[in-house]
Design a protein around this motif. Sequence first.
Motif, PDB file in Angstrom:
ATOM      1  N   GLU A 165      41.879  44.437  41.939  1.00 17.47           N
ATOM      2  CA  GLU A 165      40.478  44.847  42.061  1.00 17.47           C
ATOM      3  C   GLU A 165      39.583  43.754  42.615  1.00 17.47           C
ATOM      4  O   GLU A 165      38.429  44.030  42.951  1.00 17.47           O
ATOM      5  N   GLY A 166      40.064  42.511  42.695  1.00 10.75           N
ATOM      6  CA  GLY A 166      39.296  41.432  43.302  1.00 10.75           C
ATOM      7  C   GLY A 166      38.580  40.524  42.329  1.00 10.75           C
ATOM      8  O   GLY A 166      37.854  39.611  42.761  1.00 10.75           O
ATOM      9  N   LYS A 167      38.773  40.720  41.016  1.00  9.73           N
ATOM     10  CA  LYS A 167      38.147  39.800  40.074  1.00  9.73           C
ATOM     11  C   LYS A 167      38.685  38.393  40.276  1.00  9.73           C
ATOM     12  O   LYS A 167      37.949  37.397  40.192  1.00  9.73           O
ATOM     13  N   TYR A 168      39.981  38.277  40.514  1.00  8.73           N
ATOM     14  CA  TYR A 168      40.601  37.017  40.903  1.00  8.73           C
ATOM     15  C   TYR A 168      41.108  37.177  42.333  1.00  8.73           C
ATOM     16  O   TYR A 168      41.639  38.232  42.700  1.00  8.73           O
ATOM     17  N   ASN A 169      40.968  36.140  43.134  1.00 11.05           N
ATOM     18  CA  ASN A 169      41.498  36.206  44.506  1.00 11.05           C
ATOM     19  C   ASN A 169      42.658  35.255  44.735  1.00 11.05           C
ATOM     20  O   ASN A 169      43.205  35.185  45.833  1.00 11.05           O
TER      21      ASN A 169
END
Length: 845
Positions: free
Chosen positions: A565-569
Amino acid sequence: MVTSKPSFLARVTAPAPRTVALSIADFADELADLPSDAFDSDDQTPAKNLGGPIQITSSPPRVAAAAAPKPNLAPPRGGLVQKTLFGGTVVPMGPATQANKRHAWPLATQREPPTHHKLNEEATRTWIYPTNLGTTRDYQFNIVSRGLFHNLLVALPTGLGKTFIAATIMLNWFRWTESAQIVFVAPTKPLVAQQVDACFNIVGIPRSQTVMLTGETSPGLRAEEWKTKRVFFMTPQTIINDLKTGLCDPKRIVLVVVDEAHRATGNYAYVEVIKFVRRFNTSFRVLALTATPGSDVPAVQQVIDGLDISRCEIRTETSLDIRQYVHSRDIDVIKFDYSEEQQIIMELAGNAIRPVLLKLASQNAYWNKDPMKLTAFGCTEARRKWFATDAGRKAPQPVKGMVNSIFVVLGSLGHSISMLRFHGITPFYNGMVEFRNKVDQGELKGKYGAQIRDDENFTKMMNMMLTWTRNPEFLGHPKLEHLRTVVLNHFLDAEEKAAAPGGQPSSTKIMIFAAYRDSAEEIVRVLNRNQPMIRPHVFVGQADSKNSEGMNQKRQLEVIKEFKEGKYNTLVATSIGEEGLDIGEVDLIVCYDASASPIRMLQRMGRTGRKRKGNIVLLLMNEKEVPDFEKAKDNYEKMQGMIASGKDFTFHDDRSPRILPKETQPAVDKRVVEIPVENSQAALPEPKKGRGRAPKAPPKKFHMPDNVRTGFVAAGRMDDEDAEELAPRGKSKAKKATAASVKKMFRQPPGIEAVSIPSLDDVYLNKVCERELERKYKQIQDTSDRAPTVGLPRLDRFSSSFPGPTKYIAHGRALLAASNLMKRLGGITDDVVQGFKDNFHQSDL
């Protein structure tokens, strides 16, 4: 595009009449399973227009004036260059024609006993190939068609649809059988959950018939699910426990799907599951999935033997039929030497350890005198080998104690030394602090740990590292500095592209692999300095370490979801992230260290290049990691070719029944599968405990194979057909024995002829036999012509024929030992006795 070469146009233009008369259907059947670009006109011409029409012509290429119906021409009998799946040219083994080729599959004509599973005759007329994903990939279709009828090992690079293949085969066996059970096993819960999603949302297996069972589910709940459900998603340890306790009936299983099949070696749970089911059930299918089956021939053969594999389907990124689905990947290898700080610490640590290491070298117990080459495994192996030698066995006890104590101390330092060389000073410092605490607290007994701790070089080294690690800007390894630069540049480039006119918001992600948890946590610490551009998170296994907690399977699934989901990249993972997880599209892979295993190397590199072009950066030390990487790469390419040829392996066709009757020939039905409404639920199909107590675990149940006798039977009646008549069942009274039944008990086993008992007159010696005995055995002649009489031989003492032969029961160990003792006593001569007397002294007693 396939064309014939100009050098033999004359042969193609003027074919012989018999060639024209050949059946087109014969060629179509033979070429049906070949990829569309299996033939090419030139060795140097790359494959193009994959999946396009095949043109076979006998004239130079020209532009068609108008679309016209193509005549059905038979392929030419020669002159085509055949390509292997790996891009090489096939060496012709015979005539250039395939017209007379016939496959001789093992057991193709052999009749097998009918399956005990109840089949749905209407469903077995077809097999469904779901087209819910849109495009149909030829290699997936071919693999599925083979996996339905053979125990198949599928080796596909990561991200090329092994999950879809497994789900399709599971769907068809679910349709074909009415009550049989299907089991999918994977080593971790995240991998199991990944397959659940494919079965629900791609092939439409009803949710009401499926369940996911793990060790966290109580045995009582698992027992209820085994009675009512048909499709099970499990970890291997859970299913082997359910098989052994009787919760799972092995005779109901019709399909076992094994993910990450390269683990199926030795006594791993995968092998136990197949062996256990095989004891009760010979009518079940095995589908094994992996990216690389093994690193060498014995390892691959172990997988084939452990899973009863009869066929192998293998592809690589260069295989012609999957080349169009694989995006290019740029691999950048960065090589490093030790930094000045590392060299200083290595010199001080070596000076502190070397005096203790030389004590081992003086006993010829360890050959390498360089302390920086110590490893925990090397110390363990060296200790085992030394104690197995004559020097180790015959050494005095104080020397044995010294050697063992030194090996324990050096083994505890081996891991920290590896961290210093390949991962950084900070992890090495943490390891040395732990070593010093163990010595202070007495956990490392003996004087040699204290000798290293009290060495002035060790004290100087620890003070120096303490000063460095307190500095928040200290990195400790040249890899860390380059890693931070690579990650920053990647995100900066992605933002520039997003800011350009017409650019899309950046969703690029990075995955970093490190072999050890200490190293992964150090990488996250360094990258956290550049938040919020870099948003890293560690991804490790369930086990706790002394400095950090593990991640349970629920937390692992949450981290994967947040990463997608993009919370961590940026995800920094240990080996837990290498196998089969669907973590979404990753644009950059950074391997912080090299693995000598081709399996692990391929799993890491397969995380990128799935849907778009990917990049891989390898950070390697010149001293050891660069040779390890080259070795792994060469070994992988060599093994793929050997597995594809199959000539070095033994497959088990006799353990791969067709299950369906030979007369049943299912036809393919390509269509969109309707997904049941119940499958739209987001939660995993785990059994939920009610408000009350969880069901009590049922008593252990022993499932028996078919056609075996159960109950208690007297040994003398094992061959009676009605032997169970007198056996007590439950609380019911046993039948009273009659004279006829007792007589039956003691009758001889069938097939063995009873010997009649001779009369006494036949056994006793008559007068003639007595005279013969006296003449041959009781009287001997000597030089004085006297005939002294000797006693009868004692057949029970010192006889070479003792113990005598037996027919049904072998001699025991004690009897054989006594027999050997008697034989040795019988071999004592007067010279031996005299030797004992001459050398005997009273002080020996």
